[in-house]
Design an enzyme around this catalytic site. Structure first.
Site, PDB file in Angstrom:
ATOM      1  N   ARG A   9      -7.731 -14.362   0.965  1.00 30.93           N
ATOM      2  CA  ARG A   9      -8.505 -15.617   0.995  1.00 30.93           C
ATOM      3  C   ARG A   9      -7.936 -16.629   0.009  1.00 30.93           C
ATOM      4  NH1 ARG A   9     -12.325 -17.859  -1.899  1.00 30.93           N
ATOM      5  NH2 ARG A   9     -12.664 -16.042  -3.201  1.00 30.93           N
ATOM      6  N   ASP A  52      -4.406  -6.337  -7.805  1.00 32.77           N
ATOM      7  CA  ASP A  52      -4.601  -7.381  -6.792  1.00 32.77           C
ATOM      8  C   ASP A  52      -5.339  -8.576  -7.390  1.00 32.77           C
ATOM      9  OD1 ASP A  52      -3.428  -5.689  -4.904  1.00 32.77           O
ATOM     10  OD2 ASP A  52      -5.357  -4.905  -4.222  1.00 32.77           O
ATOM     11  N   ASP A  64      -1.329  -1.473   4.782  1.00 29.80           N
ATOM     12  CA  ASP A  64      -1.441  -0.343   5.703  1.00 29.80           C
ATOM     13  C   ASP A  64      -2.733  -0.524   6.494  1.00 29.80           C
ATOM     14  OD1 ASP A  64      -1.665   2.030   7.045  1.00 29.80           O
ATOM     15  OD2 ASP A  64      -1.748   3.301   5.256  1.00 29.80           O
ATOM     16  N   HIS A  84       0.853  -1.188   0.000  1.00 28.87           N
ATOM     17  CA  HIS A  84       0.000   0.000   0.000  1.00 28.87           C
ATOM     18  C   HIS A  84       0.892   1.242   0.000  1.00 28.87           C
ATOM     19  CE1 HIS A  84      -3.608  -2.367   1.770  1.00 28.87           C
ATOM     20  NE2 HIS A  84      -3.696  -2.267   0.462  1.00 28.87           N
ATOM     21  N   HIS A 131     -10.171  -0.411  -2.410  1.00 33.38           N
ATOM     22  CA  HIS A 131     -10.274  -1.733  -3.034  1.00 33.38           C
ATOM     23  C   HIS A 131     -10.144  -2.837  -1.988  1.00 33.38           C
ATOM     24  CE1 HIS A 131      -6.033  -0.781  -2.800  1.00 33.38           C
ATOM     25  NE2 HIS A 131      -5.713  -2.024  -3.063  1.00 33.38           N
ATOM     26  N   GLY A 158      -3.032  -1.737  -7.654  1.00 35.81           N
ATOM     27  CA  GLY A 158      -4.032  -2.497  -6.899  1.00 35.81           C
ATOM     28  C   GLY A 158      -5.472  -2.046  -7.119  1.00 35.81           C
ATOM     29  N   ASP A 203     -10.960  -6.444  -2.828  1.00 31.35           N
ATOM     30  CA  ASP A 203      -9.944  -7.132  -3.626  1.00 31.35           C
ATOM     31  C   ASP A 203      -8.817  -7.651  -2.739  1.00 31.35           C
ATOM     32  OD1 ASP A 203     -11.408  -6.381  -5.851  1.00 31.35           O
ATOM     33  OD2 ASP A 203     -10.135  -4.648  -6.290  1.00 31.35           O
TER      34      ASP A 203
END
Length: 136
Positions: A96, A60, A80, A8, A87, A55, A90
């Site tokens: 996951r 991402d 961060d 980030h 996002h 991202g 995402d």
């Protein structure tokens, strides 16, 4: 090994310092990154980096697609936690997918160092078995 590097905005300097500190290790592997992170890593270390979109613009998700297709062995994602991300869904999906496909994930410098030290010692060779490869 195939390694994704994501950071980030407020963590990009940390990522550059981290990759610079372990540049000799990273030089032995194929690196992928989201937009600006990849550009800065390449500019400041001269390491080759396969870059995706930023991202928020789908980077991402592009990295997530590699995970879902079993084409990544590790993700280092300096998040961060104190700044809301537009996002965030995402980001959550990417994390996951790492869990679903047993891809080692570090979200801070401490865990990233453990993974990179393990990479250096060969502790992550089990990923080549999962990917159906044989490596000497």
């Amino acid at each position: 090994m195939e390694i994704a590097l994501i950071a980030h905005d407020k963590k990009k300097d940390d990522m550059i310092r981290f990759v610079t500190a372990y540049q000799d290790i990273f030089a032995q592997h194929r690196l992928y990154a989201t937009g600006t992170t990849g550009k800065r890593i390449n500019e400041e270390t001269n390491l080759p980096v396969i870059r995706f979109q930023s991202g928020p613009y789908g980077g991402d998700q592009e990295i997530g697609a590699l995970i879902a297709n079993n084409k990544l062995d590790m993700v280092i994602f300096f998040r961060d936690p104190l700044t809301a991300q537009p996002h965030e869904p995402d980001v959550t999906a990417l994390i996951r997918l790492c869990d679903v496909y047993s891809v080692p994930l570090a979200t801070n410098m401490g865990t990233a160092e453990v993974l990179v030290r393990g990479l250096e010692k060969g502790d992550l060779q089990w990923r080549s078995i999962i990917r159906g490869e044989t490596r000497a």
